[in-house]
Enzyme design. Structure first.
Site, PDB file in Angstrom:
ATOM      1  N   ASN A   1      -2.103   2.434   5.621  1.00 48.29           N
ATOM      2  CA  ASN A   1      -0.941   1.276   5.230  1.00 48.29           C
ATOM      3  C   ASN A   1      -0.470   0.316   6.468  1.00 48.29           C
ATOM      4  O   ASN A   1       0.212   1.002   7.280  1.00 48.29           O
ATOM      5  CB  ASN A   1       0.348   1.951   4.571  1.00 48.29           C
ATOM      6  CG  ASN A   1       1.301   0.961   4.268  1.00 48.29           C
ATOM      7  OD1 ASN A   1       0.967  -0.250   4.132  1.00 48.29           O
ATOM      8  ND2 ASN A   1       2.420   1.304   4.019  1.00 48.29           N
ATOM      9  N   GLY A   2      -0.807  -0.916   6.375  1.00 47.24           N
ATOM     10  CA  GLY A   2      -0.443  -1.849   7.530  1.00 47.24           C
ATOM     11  C   GLY A   2      -1.602  -2.793   8.029  1.00 47.24           C
ATOM     12  O   GLY A   2      -2.679  -2.809   7.123  1.00 47.24           O
TER      13      GLY A   2
ATOM     14  N   CYS B   1       0.798  -1.003  -0.019  1.00 49.94           N
ATOM     15  CA  CYS B   1      -0.044   0.024   0.032  1.00 49.94           C
ATOM     16  C   CYS B   1       1.043   1.349   0.125  1.00 49.94           C
ATOM     17  O   CYS B   1       2.040   1.256   0.521  1.00 49.94           O
ATOM     18  CB  CYS B   1      -0.798   0.043   1.193  1.00 49.94           C
ATOM     19  SG  CYS B   1      -2.080  -1.423   1.455  1.00 49.94           S
TER      20      CYS B   1
ATOM     21  N   GLU C   1       6.707 -15.333 -11.131  1.00 51.69           N
ATOM     22  CA  GLU C   1       6.107 -14.102 -10.734  1.00 51.69           C
ATOM     23  C   GLU C   1       5.894 -13.299 -11.440  1.00 51.69           C
ATOM     24  O   GLU C   1       4.671 -12.420 -11.538  1.00 51.69           O
ATOM     25  CB  GLU C   1       7.054 -13.504  -9.508  1.00 51.69           C
ATOM     26  CG  GLU C   1       8.279 -12.581 -10.077  1.00 51.69           C
ATOM     27  CD  GLU C   1       9.039 -11.945  -8.908  1.00 51.69           C
ATOM     28  OE1 GLU C   1       8.443 -11.402  -8.005  1.00 51.69           O
ATOM     29  OE2 GLU C   1      10.308 -12.093  -9.046  1.00 51.69           O
TER      30      GLU C   1
ATOM     31  N   LYS D   1       5.794  -4.402  -4.317  1.00 53.48           N
ATOM     32  CA  LYS D   1       7.003  -4.418  -4.376  1.00 53.48           C
ATOM     33  C   LYS D   1       7.425  -4.434  -2.963  1.00 53.48           C
ATOM     34  O   LYS D   1       8.657  -4.974  -2.715  1.00 53.48           O
ATOM     35  CB  LYS D   1       7.548  -2.833  -4.843  1.00 53.48           C
ATOM     36  CG  LYS D   1       9.071  -2.732  -4.959  1.00 53.48           C
ATOM     37  CD  LYS D   1       9.563  -3.602  -5.985  1.00 53.48           C
ATOM     38  CE  LYS D   1      11.096  -3.468  -5.877  1.00 53.48           C
ATOM     39  NZ  LYS D   1      11.767  -4.237  -6.767  1.00 53.48           N
TER      40      LYS D   1
ATOM     41  N   LYS E   1      11.821 -15.552 -10.759  1.00 48.41           N
ATOM     42  CA  LYS E   1      11.610 -14.718 -11.596  1.00 48.41           C
ATOM     43  C   LYS E   1      10.505 -15.100 -12.532  1.00 48.41           C
ATOM     44  O   LYS E   1       9.628 -14.401 -12.953  1.00 48.41           O
ATOM     45  CB  LYS E   1      12.816 -14.251 -12.377  1.00 48.41           C
ATOM     46  CG  LYS E   1      13.851 -13.469 -11.721  1.00 48.41           C
ATOM     47  CD  LYS E   1      13.590 -11.871 -11.658  1.00 48.41           C
ATOM     48  CE  LYS E   1      12.880 -11.653 -10.307  1.00 48.41           C
ATOM     49  NZ  LYS E   1      13.537 -11.644  -9.292  1.00 48.41           N
TER      50      LYS E   1
ATOM     51  N   HIS F   1      16.068 -36.956  -6.798  1.00 49.23           N
ATOM     52  CA  HIS F   1      15.367 -37.478  -5.304  1.00 49.23           C
ATOM     53  C   HIS F   1      13.768 -36.982  -5.300  1.00 49.23           C
ATOM     54  O   HIS F   1      13.024 -37.072  -4.427  1.00 49.23           O
ATOM     55  CB  HIS F   1      15.905 -36.734  -4.343  1.00 49.23           C
ATOM     56  CG  HIS F   1      17.571 -37.152  -3.997  1.00 49.23           C
ATOM     57  ND1 HIS F   1      17.810 -38.464  -3.711  1.00 49.23           N
ATOM     58  CD2 HIS F   1      18.362 -36.623  -4.317  1.00 49.23           C
ATOM     59  CE1 HIS F   1      19.085 -38.527  -3.646  1.00 49.23           C
ATOM     60  NE2 HIS F   1      19.804 -37.388  -3.854  1.00 49.23           N
TER      61      HIS F   1
ATOM     62  N   GLU G   1      16.315 -18.512  -7.970  1.00 48.26           N
ATOM     63  CA  GLU G   1      16.203 -16.976  -8.456  1.00 48.26           C
ATOM     64  C   GLU G   1      15.511 -17.181  -9.920  1.00 48.26           C
ATOM     65  O   GLU G   1      14.580 -16.365 -10.057  1.00 48.26           O
ATOM     66  CB  GLU G   1      17.423 -16.201  -8.426  1.00 48.26           C
ATOM     67  CG  GLU G   1      17.347 -14.918  -9.098  1.00 48.26           C
ATOM     68  CD  GLU G   1      16.051 -14.010  -8.252  1.00 48.26           C
ATOM     69  OE1 GLU G   1      15.838 -14.440  -6.991  1.00 48.26           O
ATOM     70  OE2 GLU G   1      15.929 -12.808  -8.617  1.00 48.26           O
TER      71      GLU G   1
ATOM     72  N   TRP H   1      -2.968  -2.574  -1.754  1.00 50.72           N
ATOM     73  CA  TRP H   1      -2.587  -4.099  -1.662  1.00 50.72           C
ATOM     74  C   TRP H   1      -3.345  -4.978  -0.578  1.00 50.72           C
ATOM     75  O   TRP H   1      -3.053  -4.990   0.478  1.00 50.72           O
ATOM     76  CB  TRP H   1      -1.185  -4.402  -1.524  1.00 50.72           C
ATOM     77  CG  TRP H   1      -0.942  -5.936  -2.042  1.00 50.72           C
ATOM     78  CD1 TRP H   1      -0.539  -6.544  -2.889  1.00 50.72           C
ATOM     79  CD2 TRP H   1      -0.661  -6.952  -0.932  1.00 50.72           C
ATOM     80  NE1 TRP H   1       0.099  -7.828  -3.006  1.00 50.72           N
ATOM     81  CE2 TRP H   1      -0.069  -7.922  -1.587  1.00 50.72           C
ATOM     82  CE3 TRP H   1      -0.657  -7.123   0.447  1.00 50.72           C
ATOM     83  CZ2 TRP H   1       0.089  -9.115  -0.956  1.00 50.72           C
ATOM     84  CZ3 TRP H   1      -0.558  -8.050   0.963  1.00 50.72           C
ATOM     85  CH2 TRP H   1      -0.041  -9.220   0.300  1.00 50.72           C
TER      86      TRP H   1
ATOM     87  N   ARG I   1       3.855  -0.403  -4.947  1.00 57.63           N
ATOM     88  CA  ARG I   1       3.750  -0.743  -3.410  1.00 57.63           C
ATOM     89  C   ARG I   1       2.416  -1.618  -3.413  1.00 57.63           C
ATOM     90  O   ARG I   1       1.846  -2.211  -2.351  1.00 57.63           O
ATOM     91  CB  ARG I   1       3.580   0.373  -2.507  1.00 57.63           C
ATOM     92  CG  ARG I   1       4.831   1.235  -2.474  1.00 57.63           C
ATOM     93  CD  ARG I   1       4.670   2.092  -1.514  1.00 57.63           C
ATOM     94  NE  ARG I   1       4.490   1.722   0.036  1.00 57.63           N
ATOM     95  CZ  ARG I   1       5.862   1.375   0.725  1.00 57.63           C
ATOM     96  NH1 ARG I   1       6.902   1.836   0.046  1.00 57.63           N
ATOM     97  NH2 ARG I   1       5.554   1.073   1.795  1.00 57.63           N
TER      98      ARG I   1
END
Ligand code: F6R
Length: 608
Positions: free
Chosen positions: A100-101, A2, A488, A603, A485, A504, A481, A74, A27
């Protein structure tokens, strides 16, 4: 998570708020809204499900008023809808707030307020702040905000306006960032400086437990007991061009291509050729303390955690100090053992990730020394850490982290060199490593010249439903990574594994439709990785290899091959990660995804 913004000044607030929200959109981007206190003394609230673009369309051309607040969401509590978007207000529309929170005790407060006749219209936790403020308002918004926040449990960066106090915005912070921008006859306040940089370079970071009251002419910060806080203004180093796309189609593309420069910035001025070592003044540690380090532990989330995993290999191998990287979210809740000579690094691009921040605080409570490796100057982790290193990547705006990863590696490699030279590494070996490190920006540039080939492969494999990324040793975290990438931003299901580990279990996934991308640098594990590739080929799996220039044997074994230039064995992650970033980028483009703002993400993850 947010983004919030507020403006008080002589200009019309609405376009400034919308522009600021656009800058903060990374955000959170499921809905957005603004509230402007108009000349008629009423709040005009416009809020909309969707992106800032949708909000912009919904805002009337004429929305007068020089005081306003805005929010990009968000979702945490309540679905994504117009109703749940911020700002929130009370039934009489006397207050409007953005938050925000997470308010953890909102249910109890809500019940109490409902008992008093307050009617809630959204499913959010944030709405409770609006009704609470309305209930507690005593003619002084600042005092009422202090009263209200003293009843809240949880985290907030919040802004409030009241119809009785035109031209006033009150902000409060606990756990969610808030920064004031001091302009010329105007004041702004936002979740981070990207929304302010266009208007002013002078900023004031608000700390937890503080409340700021601002008007066009100035600001006053106090704690909850009214003690004035006198903190110096800081100057933002970022330029507006750095937060523009500058001719690139997407921020992610720009940030991938900025890496030669951002890596250089992270290293520059920190190498001491005369002693073949690194100099990191911000660590706040004496040589004696550095020498006494018995273990290095890196805590982080997501991509930053992967950078930590890479660094742990380098630290153990070069500095011969036990090292590890752990997910901050896991460390916090397992009652970690802190030993006297352990040093911790909290690695975070944003410097605001709640999981990392809370883990850092838990470690500090136990007496640990926690150093920060962060990008955003003035963010919470560097401010609360015991020292650290800024990576100076410049603003990273795409949700998928790219240049921060390679710059985090740089800071951690510098630390590795510093420690290694204090221990077992000779001057000559230090010099060689230093020179190899200095060549990395040019080698990354060289990798970037090969983009077209990566783009072709992305096109070829974009229809895959599942993907495996496999590597070993220091390139195992790069496989993780690469998978992160891809998943997402393209939404293709991707898994990263140690190439040795697939037998395995994951090898059961292999068929003609599940491609595997193997990272196979020319190191001590090359032949073992080649055996793993052959095992996949034997099961009709498609294989892409990411090898090193000159390794021509690869082409005979696999379906497709990409190459990176030769470097020091421990520095390959710099080079191997770049084609994987590009691969994810072009795959997402091929599939028509929203590359910079992928679904469900944000983000800066400031909730646990
Ligand atoms: C992945 C990504 C996230 C972040 C993670 C930590 O591309 O961006 O996984 O790496 O949320 O964020 P920071 O580094 O800001 O703590």
């Amino acid at each position: 998570m947010c983004g919030i913004i507020g403006y008080c000044g002589p200009k019309v607030a609405a376009p400034i708020l919308i522009e600021g929200l656009k800058r903060l959109e990374y955000r959170g981007y499921d809905s957005a809204g603004i509230s402007v206190l108009g000349p008629d003394g009423r709040h005009r609230i416009v809020k909309k499900k969707g992106k800032i673009l949708d909000l912009r369309k919904a805002v009337p051309a004429e929305l007068p008023g020089g005081t306003g607040i805005g929010h990009t969401r968000w979702a945490t509590h309540g679905e994504v809808s117009d109703r749940n978007a911020h700002p929130h207000t009370d039934a009489a529309a006397s207050v409007s707030i953005v938050h925000n929170g997470i308010i953890e005790n909102y249910s109890a407060l809500k019940q109490r307020l409902q008992g008093k006749g307050y009617i809630f219209v959204s499913e959010t936790d944030s709405e409770v702040i609006a009704h609470l403020l309305s209930d507690l308002y005593d003619g002084d918004l600042e005092r009422s905000v202090k009263h209200a926040v003293s009843l809240l449990k949880g985290t907030y960066g919040m802004l409030a306006m009241h119809v009785n106090e035109p031209g006033v915005i009150v902000g409060a912070r606990n756990g969610s960032p808030l920064v004031v921008g001091v302009g010329d006859g105007e004041m702004l306040i936002a979740s981070d400086v990207t929304a302010l940089v266009e208007h002013t370079k002078q900023v004031l970071y608000i700390e937890d437990g503080e409340v700021v009251r601002m008007t066009a002419d100035g600001h006053r910060t106090t704690d909850l007991r009214d003690k004035p806080i006198d903190r110096e203004l800081q100057v933002i180093g970022w330029q507006i061009e750095e937060i523009e796309k500058n001719g690139y189609d997407h921020y992610m593309q720009k940030e991938i291509f900025e890496q030669p420069e951002s890596i250089l910035r992270a290293i520059q001025g920190r190498l001491e050729p005369e002693n073949a070592t690194a100099h990191l003044g911000g660590l706040n540690m004496t040589s004696r303390e550095l020498l006494d380090i018995e273990r290095v532990k890196i805590i982080a989330a997501g991509t930053s955690y992967h950078a930590g995993l890479v660094a742990a290999y380098a630290l153990e191998s070069l500095a011969r100090v036990p090292a590890g990287s752990e997910l901050a979210s896991e460390l916090r809740y397992r009652n970690p053992i802190v030993e006297r000579n352990n040093v911790y690094f909290a690695v975070s691009q944003s410097g605001e990730t709640a999981d990392t921040l809370y883990a850092m605080r838990e470690l500090q409570r136990k007496g640990a020394r926690v150093l920060g490796i962060c990008n955003v100057v003035g963010s919470t982790i560097p401010r609360e850490s015991d020292g650290g290193v800024y990576i100076h990547s410049g603003p990273e705006i795409a949700v998928a982290s790219t240049k921060a990863f390679t710059s985090q590696l740089s800071a951690l490699y510098l630390f590795t060199l510093l420690l290694a030279r204090m221990r077992h590494m000779s001057y000559e070996a230090g010099l060689r490593f230093m020179h190899d490190l200095e060549r990395i920006p040019d080698l990354v540039q060289e990798v970037l010249t090969r983009t077209e080939h990566v783009q072709e492969l992305a096109k070829k494999y974009a229809q895959a439903k599942n993907f495996l990324f496999l590597g070993r040793g220091i390139n195992y975290p790069v496989a993780l990574e690469g998978a992160l990438k891809l998943k997402e931003i393209s939404y293709i299901h991707a898994e990263g594994y140690s190439a040795a580990e697939i037998k395995h279990g994951p090898i059961a996934l292999i068929n003609e439709e599940t491609p595997s991308l193997f990272i196979v640098p020319n190191d001590g594990l090359r032949d073992k990785v080649i055996s793993n590739m052959k095992e996949v080929k034997a099961r009709n799996g498609k294989v892409i290899a990411l090898g090193v220039d000159g390794d021509n044997e690869l082409a005979d074994i696999v379906d497709d091959v990409m190459f990176v230039p030769k470097t020091h064995e421990l520095l390959y992650p710099y080079l191997t990660v770049v084609p994987l970033q590009l691969f994810a980028y072009y795959t997402a483009l091929e599939l028509g995804r929203d590359v910079d703002q992928p679904r469900n993400l944000a983000k800066s993850v400031t909730v646990e």
